[in-house]
Motif scaffolding. Structure first.
Motif, PDB file in Angstrom:
ATOM      1  N   ILE A 199       0.841  -1.257  -0.019  1.00 34.33           N
ATOM      2  CA  ILE A 199      -0.167  -0.134  -0.009  1.00 34.33           C
ATOM      3  C   ILE A 199       0.752   1.323  -0.034  1.00 34.33           C
ATOM      4  O   ILE A 199       0.689   2.270  -0.796  1.00 34.33           O
ATOM      5  CB  ILE A 199      -0.995  -0.120   1.339  1.00 34.33           C
ATOM      6  CG1 ILE A 199      -1.688  -1.323   1.289  1.00 34.33           C
ATOM      7  CG2 ILE A 199      -1.615   1.392   1.416  1.00 34.33           C
ATOM      8  CD1 ILE A 199      -2.987  -1.197   0.159  1.00 34.33           C
ATOM      9  N   GLN A 200       1.884   1.192   0.638  1.00 33.31           N
ATOM     10  CA  GLN A 200       2.742   2.360   1.031  1.00 33.31           C
ATOM     11  C   GLN A 200       3.565   2.485  -0.287  1.00 33.31           C
ATOM     12  O   GLN A 200       4.142   3.764  -0.272  1.00 33.31           O
ATOM     13  CB  GLN A 200       3.637   2.222   2.091  1.00 33.31           C
ATOM     14  CG  GLN A 200       2.731   2.558   3.390  1.00 33.31           C
ATOM     15  CD  GLN A 200       3.504   2.636   4.703  1.00 33.31           C
ATOM     16  OE1 GLN A 200       4.467   2.041   4.636  1.00 33.31           O
ATOM     17  NE2 GLN A 200       2.795   3.062   5.674  1.00 33.31           N
ATOM     18  N   SER A 201       3.720   1.686  -1.213  1.00 30.80           N
ATOM     19  CA  SER A 201       4.809   1.920  -2.557  1.00 30.80           C
ATOM     20  C   SER A 201       3.798   2.633  -3.522  1.00 30.80           C
ATOM     21  O   SER A 201       4.266   3.019  -4.188  1.00 30.80           O
ATOM     22  CB  SER A 201       4.972   0.543  -3.041  1.00 30.80           C
ATOM     23  OG  SER A 201       3.934  -0.182  -3.585  1.00 30.80           O
ATOM     24  N   ILE A 202       2.378   2.922  -3.081  1.00 33.32           N
ATOM     25  CA  ILE A 202       1.675   3.683  -4.148  1.00 33.32           C
ATOM     26  C   ILE A 202       1.851   5.133  -3.793  1.00 33.32           C
ATOM     27  O   ILE A 202       1.619   5.360  -2.672  1.00 33.32           O
ATOM     28  CB  ILE A 202       0.358   3.233  -4.003  1.00 33.32           C
ATOM     29  CG1 ILE A 202       0.008   1.734  -4.419  1.00 33.32           C
ATOM     30  CG2 ILE A 202      -0.650   4.028  -4.846  1.00 33.32           C
ATOM     31  CD1 ILE A 202      -1.454   1.103  -3.887  1.00 33.32           C
ATOM     32  N   PRO A 203       2.263   5.844  -4.878  1.00 33.45           N
ATOM     33  CA  PRO A 203       2.539   7.417  -4.754  1.00 33.45           C
ATOM     34  C   PRO A 203       1.290   7.952  -3.923  1.00 33.45           C
ATOM     35  O   PRO A 203       0.176   7.539  -4.274  1.00 33.45           O
ATOM     36  CB  PRO A 203       2.661   7.887  -6.068  1.00 33.45           C
ATOM     37  CG  PRO A 203       3.100   6.860  -6.836  1.00 33.45           C
ATOM     38  CD  PRO A 203       2.505   5.378  -6.593  1.00 33.45           C
ATOM     39  N   ARG A 204       1.758   8.943  -3.098  1.00 31.86           N
ATOM     40  CA  ARG A 204       0.664   9.464  -2.207  1.00 31.86           C
ATOM     41  C   ARG A 204      -0.461  10.205  -3.179  1.00 31.86           C
ATOM     42  O   ARG A 204      -1.733  10.394  -2.843  1.00 31.86           O
ATOM     43  CB  ARG A 204       1.302  10.443  -1.148  1.00 31.86           C
ATOM     44  CG  ARG A 204       0.350  11.410  -0.496  1.00 31.86           C
ATOM     45  CD  ARG A 204       0.695  11.829   0.758  1.00 31.86           C
ATOM     46  NE  ARG A 204      -0.419  12.729   1.349  1.00 31.86           N
ATOM     47  CZ  ARG A 204      -1.526  12.068   1.778  1.00 31.86           C
ATOM     48  NH1 ARG A 204      -1.775  10.445   1.890  1.00 31.86           N
ATOM     49  NH2 ARG A 204      -2.559  12.891   1.891  1.00 31.86           N
ATOM     50  N   GLN A 205      -0.010  10.850  -4.192  1.00 30.86           N
ATOM     51  CA  GLN A 205      -0.672  11.564  -5.244  1.00 30.86           C
ATOM     52  C   GLN A 205      -1.871  10.662  -5.952  1.00 30.86           C
ATOM     53  O   GLN A 205      -2.880  11.307  -6.124  1.00 30.86           O
ATOM     54  CB  GLN A 205       0.124  12.112  -6.243  1.00 30.86           C
ATOM     55  CG  GLN A 205       1.015  13.338  -5.850  1.00 30.86           C
ATOM     56  CD  GLN A 205       1.260  14.319  -7.036  1.00 30.86           C
ATOM     57  OE1 GLN A 205       1.205  13.769  -8.176  1.00 30.86           O
ATOM     58  NE2 GLN A 205       1.012  15.595  -6.656  1.00 30.86           N
ATOM     59  N   GLN A 206      -1.702   9.505  -5.871  1.00 30.83           N
ATOM     60  CA  GLN A 206      -2.626   8.606  -6.306  1.00 30.83           C
ATOM     61  C   GLN A 206      -4.076   8.584  -5.317  1.00 30.83           C
ATOM     62  O   GLN A 206      -5.032   8.752  -5.928  1.00 30.83           O
ATOM     63  CB  GLN A 206      -2.078   7.257  -6.281  1.00 30.83           C
ATOM     64  CG  GLN A 206      -2.813   6.206  -7.223  1.00 30.83           C
ATOM     65  CD  GLN A 206      -2.713   6.347  -8.617  1.00 30.83           C
ATOM     66  OE1 GLN A 206      -3.780   6.448  -9.316  1.00 30.83           O
ATOM     67  NE2 GLN A 206      -1.496   6.358  -9.127  1.00 30.83           N
ATOM     68  N   THR A 207      -3.553   8.613  -4.139  1.00 29.86           N
ATOM     69  CA  THR A 207      -4.680   8.600  -3.099  1.00 29.86           C
ATOM     70  C   THR A 207      -5.416  10.322  -3.344  1.00 29.86           C
ATOM     71  O   THR A 207      -6.496  10.459  -3.291  1.00 29.86           O
ATOM     72  CB  THR A 207      -4.200   8.653  -1.779  1.00 29.86           C
ATOM     73  OG1 THR A 207      -3.512   7.345  -1.650  1.00 29.86           O
ATOM     74  CG2 THR A 207      -5.247   8.619  -0.713  1.00 29.86           C
ATOM     75  N   GLU A 208      -4.454  11.174  -3.281  1.00 33.67           N
ATOM     76  CA  GLU A 208      -5.210  12.372  -3.573  1.00 33.67           C
ATOM     77  C   GLU A 208      -5.895  12.746  -4.768  1.00 33.67           C
ATOM     78  O   GLU A 208      -6.904  13.326  -4.598  1.00 33.67           O
ATOM     79  CB  GLU A 208      -3.758  13.826  -3.426  1.00 33.67           C
ATOM     80  CG  GLU A 208      -2.946  13.553  -2.269  1.00 33.67           C
ATOM     81  CD  GLU A 208      -2.042  14.629  -2.452  1.00 33.67           C
ATOM     82  OE1 GLU A 208      -1.569  15.175  -3.551  1.00 33.67           O
ATOM     83  OE2 GLU A 208      -1.671  15.039  -1.340  1.00 33.67           O
ATOM     84  N   ALA A 209      -5.260  12.043  -6.081  1.00 27.25           N
ATOM     85  CA  ALA A 209      -6.242  12.252  -7.168  1.00 27.25           C
ATOM     86  C   ALA A 209      -7.756  11.630  -7.057  1.00 27.25           C
ATOM     87  O   ALA A 209      -8.900  11.956  -7.122  1.00 27.25           O
ATOM     88  CB  ALA A 209      -5.521  11.506  -8.218  1.00 27.25           C
ATOM     89  N   ALA A 210      -7.884  10.238  -6.351  1.00 31.77           N
ATOM     90  CA  ALA A 210      -9.012   9.649  -5.873  1.00 31.77           C
ATOM     91  C   ALA A 210      -9.936  10.388  -5.024  1.00 31.77           C
ATOM     92  O   ALA A 210     -10.989  10.649  -5.260  1.00 31.77           O
ATOM     93  CB  ALA A 210      -8.734   8.368  -5.203  1.00 31.77           C
ATOM     94  N   LEU A 211      -9.257  11.118  -4.025  1.00 30.70           N
ATOM     95  CA  LEU A 211     -10.054  11.746  -2.912  1.00 30.70           C
ATOM     96  C   LEU A 211     -10.589  12.820  -3.597  1.00 30.70           C
ATOM     97  O   LEU A 211     -11.820  13.385  -3.520  1.00 30.70           O
ATOM     98  CB  LEU A 211      -9.172  12.174  -1.892  1.00 30.70           C
ATOM     99  CG  LEU A 211      -8.793  11.184  -0.759  1.00 30.70           C
ATOM    100  CD1 LEU A 211      -7.894  11.586   0.230  1.00 30.70           C
ATOM    101  CD2 LEU A 211      -9.984  10.808   0.173  1.00 30.70           C
ATOM    102  N   SER A 212      -9.942  13.477  -4.438  1.00 28.57           N
ATOM    103  CA  SER A 212     -10.144  14.847  -5.169  1.00 28.57           C
ATOM    104  C   SER A 212     -11.527  14.501  -6.005  1.00 28.57           C
ATOM    105  O   SER A 212     -12.155  15.490  -6.354  1.00 28.57           O
ATOM    106  CB  SER A 212      -8.976  15.563  -5.723  1.00 28.57           C
ATOM    107  OG  SER A 212      -8.719  14.956  -6.759  1.00 28.57           O
ATOM    108  N   SER A 213     -11.556  13.361  -6.482  1.00 30.32           N
ATOM    109  CA  SER A 213     -12.768  13.015  -7.252  1.00 30.32           C
ATOM    110  C   SER A 213     -14.011  12.876  -6.498  1.00 30.32           C
ATOM    111  O   SER A 213     -15.103  12.795  -7.078  1.00 30.32           O
ATOM    112  CB  SER A 213     -12.477  11.958  -8.194  1.00 30.32           C
ATOM    113  OG  SER A 213     -12.640  10.800  -7.530  1.00 30.32           O
TER     114      SER A 213
END
Lengths: 245, 258
Positions: free
Chosen positions: B142-156
Motif C-alpha cells: 500500500i505504501q509503495s503507491i505514490p501519495r498523489q494517487q490517493t489525492e487524485a482519488a480523494l479529489s474526485s
C-alpha cells in the motif's frame, strides 16, 4: 454574484515554514485565473486548499458558498464539485481509460455503468482520444494520459476545475494538445484556477494572473497589464527569467 | 550410518518402507495433515494480515498503534518459541475448569483430520506468526503507491474507504503478489516445526517411520520430495496469479535487460 472561491486572510504552515501568508483572493464564477511564481512560492499549496487536500491554520476558504473551516463540512460532496488535474496525471494504473473516468461518477454519484460510460465516451471524444478508451495508462503517452485525467475530472460535472502544473511533466510537443483542451474548457465558461508556467496560455486564455512569491500574492492583474507593465520588482525579475525563451 | 550409505559402503536401501503398510499410510496421513494445517493457517494469516496491513496505513492512531505492536511482537520472536507458548503455556494460563479440561482432552475425529489440542496450538502459532509477516507485506504494498494517487482519488469525491476499496487495495495487492507467494511457501515449510509439539504432520510421520524401520534416509528423502512437490505446485500457482493480475505496463516481467 457570489464568488466561486474566496480566500480570506488564509495562513498555512508546514511545520515552521510559513507557506501561505495572509492570502485574500476571490475568484468569480466563469473566471480563468492563472497562478504563477517561482518554485516554493506556495502556488500549488494555494490551489490544494480549495478542495481541502491541505488544511489551513487560520483564515477561511469559501468554495461555492461553503466555508471549509466550518464544522461538519462534507469534503467528499465538496470535492465532487471541484475537479483537479495533477502534474503527474495520477491515473489509476490497473484501470483502462474508460474505467478511470467512470469510477467516481458511479461510486460517488451513483450513476449506472451505462450512464457513466455514456458520459465517459463523450468526454474522451471531447479531449480528442475516443480510440483510447480501452487502453491502460502505461500504454498512453503523457499528453494522452493528461487528457484522460482531464476527462476523469470533468466526468463529475464540476463547477470549478483546478490545474496543478498540468503540462510540467510533458514533452514539448504534447503540451499543446493538453493546452488546447484547457483552452476549449475556458471558452465554455468553466471556472478555472491554473498553476502553470505556460505564459502563452496565460496571455491568450486567462482573465487574470496572480503572481506569488514566498507565500504571498505579490501582484495580480489582467494579462495585458501584467505582462506589459508589471508593477513590482519581483514580478519584473520573474518575467525576465521566464520570458527569454 | 547415513553418510556411509551415501558413500555406498554398508547401507542397504529399502525404499519399499515408503509404501509398505503401515508406513506408507502414515506418510500419507502426514501429507494430508501438513496440507490441512498449512491451508487453514494461511487463511487465518491472510485475514488477520490484511486487516493488520490496512490498519497500519490508515490515519486512525489507536488501531494503527495496536496493529504495529502486534506485528512487531509476532514477527520478531521465533516461531518455535511461539509454538511452545501456544502448546505449553496457554493451557496453564487458562483457569482450571471445564474449558481447560476440554482443551487438554480434545480428541475429535472429523472427516479431514483428528481435531486435538496439538492441531489447535499449531494452527494458532503458524497463523498468528504468518499474519504478522503478511501484514508487513501488505503495508509495504500500500505504501509503495505514490501519495498523489490517493489525492487524485480523494479529489474526485471518493471517500477514504472507497479509495482503499477501488484504488489502494487492488493496486497494492497486485504489487505484493511475489512476496506473498514467498509467505505462502514459507507456511508449508514452517509447518514442519509442529513436529515439536507432537502434531502428526509429514515431518512427524517421517520420524515415526525412521523409529520403526531405521530407514532414515528413505524417510527423509520422502519428506524432502513431499515438501518440494508442495512448494513447486504453490510456486506455479502463484506465478499464474502474478501474470493474470499484472498491471499492464507497470510491473516488468522476466529479467531486467540492459
Amino acid at each position: 454574484m457570489a464568488a466561486a472561491i474566496e480566500f480570506k486572510q488564509v495562513n498555512k504552515w508546514f511545520g515552521k515554514l510559513h507557506v501561505l501568508r495572509d492570502i485574500t483572493l476571490a475568484i468569480q464564477p466563469g473566471e480563468v485565473v492563472v497562478v504563477c511564481g517561482p518554485s516554493g512560492s506556495g502556488k500549488s499549496t494555494l490551489i490544494r486548499c480549495v478542495n481541502r487536500l491541505e488544511p489551513i491554520q487560520s483564515g477561511d476558504v469559501v468554495v461555492l458558498g461553503q466555508s471549509l473551516t466550518s464544522p461538519g463540512v462534507n469534503f467528499s460532496q465538496l470535492r465532487s464539485q471541484v475537479g483537479m488535474v495533477f502534474q503527474a496525471f495520477n491515473l489509476y494504473p490497473h484501470m483502462n481509460a474508460l474505467e478511470n473516468i467512470v469510477l467516481a461518477p458511479m461510486k460517488v454519484k451513483g450513476l449506472s455503468r451505462a450512464e457513466a460510460e455514456k458520459i465517459a465516451v463523450a468526454l474522451l471524444e471531447r479531449v480528442g482520444i475516443p480510440e483510447k478508451a480501452g487502453q491502460y495508462p502505461a500504454h498512453l503517452s503523457g499528453g494522452q494520459q493528461q487528457r484522460v485525467a482531464i476527462a476523469r475530472a470533468l466526468a463529475m460535472q464540476p463547477k470549478i476545475m483546478l490545474f496543478d502544473e498540468p503540462t510540467s511533466a510533458l514533452d514539448p510537443e504534447m503540451i499543446n494538445e493538453v493546452l488546447e483542451v484547457m483552452t476549449d474548457l475556458a471558452r465554455e465558461g468553466m471556472t478555472m484556477v491554473v498553476v502553470t508556467h505556460e505564459m502563452g496560455f496565460a496571455k491568450r486564455v486567462s482573465h487574470r494572473i496572480v503572481f506569488m512569491d514566498e507565500g504571498q500574492v505579490v501582484e495580480e492583474g489582467k494579462p495585458e497589464t501584467f505582462f506589459a507593465a508589471p508593477r513590482s520588482e519581483r514580478t519584473k525579475l520573474f518575467l525576465s527569467k521566464i520570458l527569454v525563451h | 550410518m547415513m553418510l556411509a550409505g551415501i558413500l555406498g559402503l554398508q547401507y542397504e536401501f529399502r525404499w519399499s518402507v515408503l509404501w509398505e503398510s503401515p508406513y506408507g499410510y502414515w506418510l500419507l496421513q502426514g501429507f494430508k495433515n501438513t496440507i490441512v494445517l498449512s491451508l487453514l493457517a494461511w487463511a487465518i494469516a491472510l485475514l488477520l494480515g490484511i486487516a493488520l496491513g490496512l490498519l497500519r496505513t490508515a490515519p486512525w492512531r489507536l488501531p494503527r498503534a495496536i496493529a504495529t505492536a502486534y506485528v512487531e511482537f509476532f514477527r520478531n520472536t521465533p516461531l518455535l518459541v511461539q509454538l511452545f507458548f501456544w502448546y505449553f503455556a496457554v493451557p496453564q494460563i487458562l483457569p482450571a475448569g471445564p474449558v481447560r479440561d476440554a482443551i487438554n482432552s480434545l480428541n475429535l475425529d472429523t472427516p479431514i483430520l483428528t481435531l486435538n489440542f496439538e492441531f489447535l496450538a499449531a494452527l494458532a502459532g503458524l497463523g498468528v506468526y504468518t499474519s504478522a509477516r503478511v501484514g508487513e507485506t501488505i503495508r509495504a504494498g500500500i505504501q509503495s503507491i505514490p501519495r498523489q494517487q490517493t489525492e487524485a482519488a480523494l479529489s474526485s469525491g471518493l471517500s477514504l474507504i472507497q479509495v482503499y476499496r477501488h484504488v489502494l487495495i487492488p493496486v497494492g495487492f497486485r504489487i505484493v503478489i511475489p512476496p506473498m507467494a514467498t509467505e505462502f511457501l514459507s507456511i508449508f515449510k514452517n509447518s514442519s516445526l509442529a513436529v515439536t509439539i507432537g502434531f502428526a504432520e509429514v515431518t512427524f510421520q517421517t520420524q515415526q517411520v525412521n523409529s520403526y524401520t531405521f530407514k532414515g534416509l528413505e524417510a527423509v528423502t520422502a519428506a524432502t520430495l513431499i515438501y518440494l512437490a508442495i512448494s513447486l505446485t504453490i510456486a506455479a500457482f502463484m506465478n499464474r496469479m502474478e501474470h493474470r493480475y499484472a498491471i499492464p505496463g507497470l510491473i516488468a516481467r522476466g529479467a531486467v535487460r540492459e
